[in-house]
Design a protein around this motif. Structure first.
Motif, PDB file in Angstrom:
ATOM      1  N   GLU A  69      38.264  27.874  45.395  1.00  0.00           N
ATOM      2  CA  GLU A  69      37.010  28.629  45.477  1.00  0.00           C
ATOM      3  C   GLU A  69      37.038  29.612  46.651  1.00  0.00           C
ATOM      4  O   GLU A  69      36.623  30.763  46.516  1.00  0.00           O
ATOM      5  CB  GLU A  69      35.837  27.666  45.624  1.00  0.00           C
ATOM      6  CG  GLU A  69      34.494  28.363  45.685  1.00  0.00           C
ATOM      7  CD  GLU A  69      33.340  27.401  45.876  1.00  0.00           C
ATOM      8  OE1 GLU A  69      32.219  27.888  45.992  1.00  0.00           O
ATOM      9  OE2 GLU A  69      33.571  26.178  45.920  1.00  0.00           O
ATOM     10  N   SER A  73      36.905  33.654  46.298  1.00  0.00           N
ATOM     11  CA  SER A  73      35.831  34.446  46.919  1.00  0.00           C
ATOM     12  C   SER A  73      36.385  35.504  47.875  1.00  0.00           C
ATOM     13  O   SER A  73      35.773  36.550  48.059  1.00  0.00           O
ATOM     14  CB  SER A  73      34.849  33.539  47.647  1.00  0.00           C
ATOM     15  OG  SER A  73      35.482  32.920  48.741  1.00  0.00           O
ATOM     16  N   ASP A  78      38.219  42.282  40.928  1.00  0.00           N
ATOM     17  CA  ASP A  78      37.006  42.046  40.154  1.00  0.00           C
ATOM     18  C   ASP A  78      37.370  41.131  38.991  1.00  0.00           C
ATOM     19  O   ASP A  78      37.866  41.587  37.954  1.00  0.00           O
ATOM     20  CB  ASP A  78      36.438  43.378  39.661  1.00  0.00           C
ATOM     21  CG  ASP A  78      35.116  43.197  38.957  1.00  0.00           C
ATOM     22  OD1 ASP A  78      34.503  42.124  39.090  1.00  0.00           O
ATOM     23  OD2 ASP A  78      34.703  44.150  38.271  1.00  0.00           O
ATOM     24  N   TRP A  79      37.124  39.851  39.183  1.00  0.00           N
ATOM     25  CA  TRP A  79      37.557  38.869  38.194  1.00  0.00           C
ATOM     26  C   TRP A  79      36.713  38.922  36.922  1.00  0.00           C
ATOM     27  O   TRP A  79      37.105  38.410  35.883  1.00  0.00           O
ATOM     28  CB  TRP A  79      37.512  37.467  38.801  1.00  0.00           C
ATOM     29  CG  TRP A  79      38.556  37.311  39.867  1.00  0.00           C
ATOM     30  CD1 TRP A  79      38.362  37.362  41.200  1.00  0.00           C
ATOM     31  CD2 TRP A  79      39.944  37.140  39.662  1.00  0.00           C
ATOM     32  NE1 TRP A  79      39.550  37.214  41.870  1.00  0.00           N
ATOM     33  CE2 TRP A  79      40.548  37.076  40.932  1.00  0.00           C
ATOM     34  CE3 TRP A  79      40.767  37.047  38.549  1.00  0.00           C
ATOM     35  CZ2 TRP A  79      41.914  36.923  41.116  1.00  0.00           C
ATOM     36  CZ3 TRP A  79      42.117  36.879  38.723  1.00  0.00           C
ATOM     37  CH2 TRP A  79      42.680  36.830  40.005  1.00  0.00           C
ATOM     38  N   LYS A  80      35.567  39.567  36.972  1.00  0.00           N
ATOM     39  CA  LYS A  80      34.720  39.660  35.779  1.00  0.00           C
ATOM     40  C   LYS A  80      35.386  40.518  34.713  1.00  0.00           C
ATOM     41  O   LYS A  80      35.141  40.334  33.527  1.00  0.00           O
ATOM     42  CB  LYS A  80      33.360  40.239  36.153  1.00  0.00           C
ATOM     43  CG  LYS A  80      32.561  39.307  37.025  1.00  0.00           C
ATOM     44  CD  LYS A  80      31.226  39.914  37.402  1.00  0.00           C
ATOM     45  CE  LYS A  80      30.499  38.945  38.333  1.00  0.00           C
ATOM     46  NZ  LYS A  80      29.239  39.480  38.796  1.00  0.00           N
ATOM     47  N   ARG A  81      36.213  41.437  35.114  1.00  0.00           N
ATOM     48  CA  ARG A  81      36.901  42.304  34.157  1.00  0.00           C
ATOM     49  C   ARG A  81      37.934  41.528  33.339  1.00  0.00           C
ATOM     50  O   ARG A  81      38.281  41.909  32.219  1.00  0.00           O
ATOM     51  CB  ARG A  81      37.634  43.434  34.872  1.00  0.00           C
ATOM     52  CG  ARG A  81      36.730  44.438  35.475  1.00  0.00           C
ATOM     53  CD  ARG A  81      37.462  45.616  36.022  1.00  0.00           C
ATOM     54  NE  ARG A  81      38.899  45.360  36.248  1.00  0.00           N
ATOM     55  CZ  ARG A  81      39.740  46.207  36.755  1.00  0.00           C
ATOM     56  NH1 ARG A  81      39.312  47.388  37.117  1.00  0.00           N
ATOM     57  NH2 ARG A  81      41.002  45.923  36.925  1.00  0.00           N
ATOM     58  N   LYS A  83      37.672  38.358  32.251  1.00  0.00           N
ATOM     59  CA  LYS A  83      37.118  37.266  31.453  1.00  0.00           C
ATOM     60  C   LYS A  83      37.220  37.571  29.982  1.00  0.00           C
ATOM     61  O   LYS A  83      37.173  38.620  29.495  1.00  0.00           O
ATOM     62  CB  LYS A  83      35.656  37.017  31.807  1.00  0.00           C
ATOM     63  CG  LYS A  83      35.522  36.242  33.081  1.00  0.00           C
ATOM     64  CD  LYS A  83      34.070  35.881  33.275  1.00  0.00           C
ATOM     65  CE  LYS A  83      33.897  34.971  34.463  1.00  0.00           C
ATOM     66  NZ  LYS A  83      32.541  34.578  34.653  1.00  0.00           N
TER      67      LYS A  83
END
Length: 83
Positions: A69, A73, A78-81, A83
């Motif tokens: 974690e 952090s 940008d880990w959202k890209r 998913k």
């Protein structure tokens, strides 16, 4: 007449160089002081190096013990890209 004498005395004083500490001490004492100064510089350099090594090792251990974690952090990606 007094002015002329004062000028001559001032000129004589200007020509005299003030005695330095090195002039007053003999060469053996000066060499011992220089050696001691060099030794103190070397000790200070060793202390700085030891402190730098200690901090580097401390940082390495902190990095090693981080959780997933914390690593996630701190990541700039940008880990959202993904998913």
């Amino acid at each position: 007449m007094k002015k002329k004498q004062k000028r001559q005395q001032q000129q004589v004083k200007k020509e005299e160089k003030p005695a330095t500490l090195g002039d007053l001490l003999n060469q053996d004492i000066m060499q011992k002081l220089k050696d001691q100064q060099q030794q103190l510089k070397e000790e200070e350099e060793k202390k700085k190096q030891a402190e730098w090594d200690r901090k580097k090792e401390e940082k390495r251990l902190r990095e090693k013990n981080k959780s997933f974690e914390e690593l996630l952090s701190e990541s700039d990606m940008d880990w959202k890209r993904f998913k």
